[in-house]
Design a protein around this motif. Structure first.
Motif, PDB file in Angstrom:
ATOM      1  N   THR A  66      -1.606  21.165  -7.318  1.00 27.01           N
ATOM      2  CA  THR A  66      -2.208  20.743  -6.052  1.00 27.01           C
ATOM      3  C   THR A  66      -1.818  21.688  -4.928  1.00 27.01           C
ATOM      4  O   THR A  66      -2.669  22.103  -4.127  1.00 27.01           O
ATOM      5  CB  THR A  66      -1.811  19.290  -5.720  1.00 27.01           C
ATOM      6  OG1 THR A  66      -2.268  18.440  -6.780  1.00 27.01           O
ATOM      7  CG2 THR A  66      -2.409  18.835  -4.402  1.00 27.01           C
ATOM      8  N   ARG A  67      -0.556  22.055  -4.849  1.00 31.52           N
ATOM      9  CA  ARG A  67      -0.105  22.994  -3.804  1.00 31.52           C
ATOM     10  C   ARG A  67      -0.818  24.341  -3.934  1.00 31.52           C
ATOM     11  O   ARG A  67      -1.251  24.913  -2.941  1.00 31.52           O
ATOM     12  CB  ARG A  67       1.402  23.207  -3.879  1.00 31.52           C
ATOM     13  CG  ARG A  67       2.201  22.091  -3.302  1.00 31.52           C
ATOM     14  CD  ARG A  67       3.699  22.425  -3.287  1.00 31.52           C
ATOM     15  NE  ARG A  67       4.454  21.298  -2.859  1.00 31.52           N
ATOM     16  CZ  ARG A  67       4.605  20.897  -1.596  1.00 31.52           C
ATOM     17  NH1 ARG A  67       4.030  21.587  -0.629  1.00 31.52           N
ATOM     18  NH2 ARG A  67       5.318  19.844  -1.296  1.00 31.52           N
ATOM     19  N   ILE A  68      -0.932  24.839  -5.140  1.00 32.85           N
ATOM     20  CA  ILE A  68      -1.570  26.147  -5.352  1.00 32.85           C
ATOM     21  C   ILE A  68      -3.041  26.098  -4.959  1.00 32.85           C
ATOM     22  O   ILE A  68      -3.535  26.982  -4.255  1.00 32.85           O
ATOM     23  CB  ILE A  68      -1.382  26.600  -6.818  1.00 32.85           C
ATOM     24  CG1 ILE A  68       0.082  26.951  -7.074  1.00 32.85           C
ATOM     25  CG2 ILE A  68      -2.292  27.780  -7.140  1.00 32.85           C
ATOM     26  CD1 ILE A  68       0.451  27.143  -8.542  1.00 32.85           C
ATOM     27  N   VAL A  69      -3.745  25.064  -5.400  1.00 28.04           N
ATOM     28  CA  VAL A  69      -5.178  24.967  -5.101  1.00 28.04           C
ATOM     29  C   VAL A  69      -5.408  24.760  -3.607  1.00 28.04           C
ATOM     30  O   VAL A  69      -6.267  25.421  -3.007  1.00 28.04           O
ATOM     31  CB  VAL A  69      -5.839  23.846  -5.933  1.00 28.04           C
ATOM     32  CG1 VAL A  69      -7.275  23.606  -5.487  1.00 28.04           C
ATOM     33  CG2 VAL A  69      -5.790  24.199  -7.416  1.00 28.04           C
ATOM     34  N   LEU A  70      -4.647  23.875  -2.973  1.00 32.04           N
ATOM     35  CA  LEU A  70      -4.826  23.647  -1.538  1.00 32.04           C
ATOM     36  C   LEU A  70      -4.469  24.876  -0.721  1.00 32.04           C
ATOM     37  O   LEU A  70      -5.127  25.166   0.279  1.00 32.04           O
ATOM     38  CB  LEU A  70      -4.009  22.436  -1.068  1.00 32.04           C
ATOM     39  CG  LEU A  70      -4.484  21.073  -1.552  1.00 32.04           C
ATOM     40  CD1 LEU A  70      -3.577  19.970  -1.031  1.00 32.04           C
ATOM     41  CD2 LEU A  70      -5.931  20.811  -1.145  1.00 32.04           C
TER      42      LEU A  70
END
Length: 174
Positions: A67-71
């Motif tokens: 989630t952190r990487i995609v956001l």
């Protein structure tokens, strides 16, 4: 004289009722509705749980990492009022991830975006990165609302709608 030994009692607590979350004075008074509150996702852990379920990740830690990487990748490609609105609609930690990104110098196609995410995830292929991107971005429309999702998609090159879990029905002309 007889005495009886007292047996310790085991207390079973009553089930907890969910406490309704009321908007802060700022959220209530500024005339803007926080979409994240509308759909039950109020904080980072609930967003991670939604992404974990969507992506069928085996652990919360893996869902959080993805989630952190995609956001963070998305944060560089959404600009202007849409970026501000997106950050406002997301839980605070997700908003920080979006807002902390430097705007991209050029738009990326959806395929380039997925490839960028793949390069940030150890051992990822284009196919696994597409799954990761779709798992995270696919939970956003229910969280941020259709209007904001449409505005974000109109700002991005063709192909992103599928990553957000939507069909792209008409091709755009340049």
């Amino acid at each position: 004289m007889t005495t009886t030994a007292q047996t310790p009692r085991t207390m079973i607590p009553a089930p907890q009722r969910p406490v309704p979350v009321r908007p802060t004075a700022r959220e209530e008074g500024d005339g803007h509705r926080r979409h994240g509150h509308r759909n039950g996702i109020r904080d980072w852990s609930e967003l991670i749980a939604a992404a974990r379920e969507s992506g069928q990740y085996p652990t919360t830690a893996e869902a959080e990492r993805v989630t952190r990487i995609v956001l963070s990748a998305l944060g560089g490609h959404v600009t202007g009022d849409e970026r501000v609105a997106l950050a406002r609609a997301l839980p605070r930690e997700a908003a920080r991830v979006i807002a902390s990104q430097i705007p991209a110098t050029r738009p990326q196609s959806a395929q380039e975006f997925v490839d960028t995410v793949a390069s940030r995830i150890e051992g990822a292929t284009h196919a696994t990165a597409r799954w990761d991107v779709s798992s995270v971005l696919g939970v956003l429309p229910n969280l941020i609302g259709d209007d904001l999702t449409d505005r974000i998609l109109s700002q991005l090159p063709p192909g992103y709608a599928l990553l957000f879990g939507r069909a792209e029905l008409a091709s755009r002309t340049s």
